[in-house]
Enzyme design. Structure first.
Site, mmCIF file in Angstrom:
data_model
loop_
_atom_site.group_PDB
_atom_site.id
_atom_site.type_symbol
_atom_site.label_atom_id
_atom_site.label_comp_id
_atom_site.label_asym_id
_atom_site.label_seq_id
_atom_site.Cartn_x
_atom_site.Cartn_y
_atom_site.Cartn_z
ATOM 1 N N LYS A 21 87.218 -27.070 102.800
ATOM 2 C CA LYS A 21 87.866 -28.395 103.017
ATOM 3 C C LYS A 21 89.069 -28.618 103.298
ATOM 4 O O LYS A 21 89.423 -28.648 104.388
ATOM 5 C CB LYS A 21 87.379 -29.043 101.623
ATOM 6 C CG LYS A 21 85.783 -29.357 101.360
ATOM 7 C CD LYS A 21 85.531 -30.402 100.642
ATOM 8 C CE LYS A 21 83.970 -30.870 100.798
ATOM 9 N NZ LYS A 21 83.100 -30.230 99.773
ATOM 10 N N PHE A 52 77.402 -28.174 93.111
ATOM 11 C CA PHE A 52 77.184 -28.158 94.481
ATOM 12 C C PHE A 52 77.969 -26.937 95.172
ATOM 13 O O PHE A 52 79.052 -26.821 94.950
ATOM 14 C CB PHE A 52 77.645 -29.401 95.344
ATOM 15 C CG PHE A 52 77.237 -29.580 96.578
ATOM 16 C CD1 PHE A 52 75.994 -29.906 97.228
ATOM 17 C CD2 PHE A 52 78.233 -29.251 97.470
ATOM 18 C CE1 PHE A 52 75.641 -29.821 98.422
ATOM 19 C CE2 PHE A 52 77.716 -29.116 98.726
ATOM 20 C CZ PHE A 52 76.536 -29.304 99.559
ATOM 21 N N ASP A 80 84.077 -21.709 92.554
ATOM 22 C CA ASP A 80 84.242 -22.633 93.818
ATOM 23 C C ASP A 80 85.218 -23.681 93.567
ATOM 24 O O ASP A 80 84.963 -24.554 93.017
ATOM 25 C CB ASP A 80 82.763 -23.114 93.842
ATOM 26 C CG ASP A 80 82.473 -23.778 95.099
ATOM 27 O OD1 ASP A 80 83.451 -24.305 95.830
ATOM 28 O OD2 ASP A 80 81.307 -24.307 95.381
HETATM 29 C C1 LIG Z 1 81.710 -29.335 100.036
HETATM 30 C C2 LIG Z 1 81.570 -28.260 99.093
HETATM 31 C C3 LIG Z 1 80.741 -27.385 99.523
HETATM 32 C C4 LIG Z 1 79.986 -27.044 100.943
HETATM 33 O O1 LIG Z 1 81.312 -26.951 101.992
HETATM 34 P P1 LIG Z 1 80.955 -26.994 103.383
HETATM 35 O O2 LIG Z 1 82.059 -26.833 104.255
HETATM 36 O O3 LIG Z 1 80.201 -28.322 103.669
HETATM 37 O O4 LIG Z 1 79.723 -25.892 103.624
HETATM 38 C C5 LIG Z 1 80.553 -26.038 98.581
HETATM 39 N N1 LIG Z 1 81.156 -26.290 97.268
HETATM 40 C C6 LIG Z 1 82.016 -27.587 97.018
HETATM 41 C C7 LIG Z 1 82.302 -27.437 95.570
HETATM 42 C C8 LIG Z 1 82.172 -28.465 97.829
HETATM 43 O O5 LIG Z 1 82.543 -29.489 97.568
#
Ligand SMILES: *Cc1c(COP(=O)(O)O)cnc(C)c1O
Length: 384
Positions: free
Chosen positions: A235, A121, A206
């Site tokens: 986050k 994700f 990420d």
């Molecule tokens: C939550 C998340 C995202 C997206 O972050 P947003 O602030 O909602 O755009 C991207 N990568 C990972 C691994 C995430 O957990």
């Protein structure tokens, strides 16, 4: 009814929060083991961050990135000092941080293809949605950006055999969060790094969910001694103040020059004040040592008390990012846990995910485990 129904919302209205505890509009209290999905890593309204934001509120809220912003520089220095990276670009979310990484990798290498992994994700913008290796995220939006290819996660052979031609970058999560709290193996992550070095592709990690102390290191890649070219964060970065960052190696500054990328709000004084206070609290060694110890304690309690229960398939995770995989749909458990005063969140249909604040107390951990034990056991005895 004026908000688009893009979320299935639980019937819960949180009116206030302090530390690990939130209170709803009827006065009921809950242990918050969701933390806004790994956002409130210091719990609700941590005093150091609240004070920093309040002080900044009394000076200036926003100035354009066309001007000097010393507090943004300080936030960048705190981030780069704890990593192998040299520069930060600030934005407002995880998707934007990944979007910046994708643009930078393509411009820097002059290549277009980006490898990501199944069940990953990376966000909801067009590029980061395309980067995400989950059909359900793509559904209905037509042709995706055509330059992403998805390899199976934790399959080091698939990575090694990939020819890597025309590849600008490989982007990976060290632990797949939304994909079910699935930890990358050392073998796999090292294979990704090696492939990047061999082909000249940039190694992007990420860390939007796994970073900012969540696993007991500033960033989760540091457990494996990896050396990424780019790391993305959001986050937990601002303790609830919306902010994201992309970190990169020095040579990438040749590509991200004036006018090549930007963000109106990114790293404004309020956001930067929140980041600075957050990192000053979380990054010191002793704090992270405590996270490791609490994480081990929580995992050990879960393994000893919950693993023997019928229906619990596997307990996974690192530090204070934990997934309990059930052998059935887990949504009913989330409802029942809430009924008994514990907030938890799904990670995929069968995984109960726990993301408590990093400064959760031992006593709060014990209470949460005891609620989990009640609910999961109850379920076992009530099924024929
Ligand atoms: C939550 C998340 C995202 C997206 O972050 P947003 O602030 O909602 O755009 C991207 N990568 C990972 C691994 C995430 O957990």
């Amino acid at each position: 009814m004026s908000v688009f129904p893009t979320y299935n919302r639980f019937p819960l209205t949180i009116e206030s929060g302090k530390g690990t505890v939130v209170t709803d509009d009827e006065g009921n209290q809950y242990l918050d083991f969701v933390s806004g999905i790994a956002v409130c890593n210091l719990g609700h309204r941590p005093p150091a961050v609240e004070q920093a934001i309040q002080e900044q509120l009394g000076k200036v809220w926003h100035v354009s990135n066309l001007y000097q912003i010393p507090v943004q520089q300080e936030a960048a220095e705190l981030l780069t000092a704890e990593t192998n990276l040299d520069y930060a670009f600030f934005c407002n979310s995880g998707a934007e941080a990944n979007e910046a990484a994708i643009k930078l990798a393509r411009k820097h290498t002059g290549k277009e293809k980006i490898i990501t992994f199944k069940q990953s994700f990376h966000g909801r913008t067009f590029a980061t949605m395309s980067a995400t290796g989950q059909d359900k995220v793509h559904q209905g939006f037509g042709t995706l950006l055509p330059t992403f290819e998805y390899l199976p996660y934790n399959d080091s052979e698939a990575v090694t055999e990939w020819d890597g031609e025309d590849t600008a970058a490989i982007m990976v999560e060290v632990i797949q969060g939304e994909g079910g709290v699935v930890e990358g193996t050392e073998l796999f992550l090292q294979a990704v790094q090696k492939k990047c070095r061999e082909t000249g592709a940039l190694f992007i990690i990420d860390e939007v969910q796994t970073g900012i102390g969540r696993t007991g290191e500033p960033f989760a890649y540091q457990h494996f001694g990896l050396d990424p070219d780019i790391v993305t964060s959001a986050k937990g970065l601002g303790s609830g103040f919306p902010v994201g960052a992309m970190l990169g190696k020095a040579e990438l500054a040749e590509t991200f020059t004036a006018g090549s990328h930007g963000s109106t709000f990114g790293g404004n004084p309020l956001a930067s004040a929140a980041v600075k206070a957050t990192l000053q609290t979380i990054f010191p060694k002793q704090f992270l040592q405590d996270v490791k110890e609490k994480g081990s304690y929580l995992q050990q309690q879960i393994k000893s008390k919950l693993s023997p229960i019928d229906g619990v398939k596997e307990v996974r995770g690192k530090g204070l990012m934990i997934g309990i995989e059930m052998d059935t749909q887990a949504i009913e458990f989330i409802h029942k846990l809430r009924g008994k005063g514990l907030l938890a969140v799904l990670a995929g249909p069968q995984v109960i995910r726990l993301l408590p604040p990093l400064n959760v107390s031992g006593e709060e951990i014990d209470r949460a485990v005891s609620i989990l034990e009640d609910v999961l056991q109850l379920e076992k005895s009530s099924t024929p």
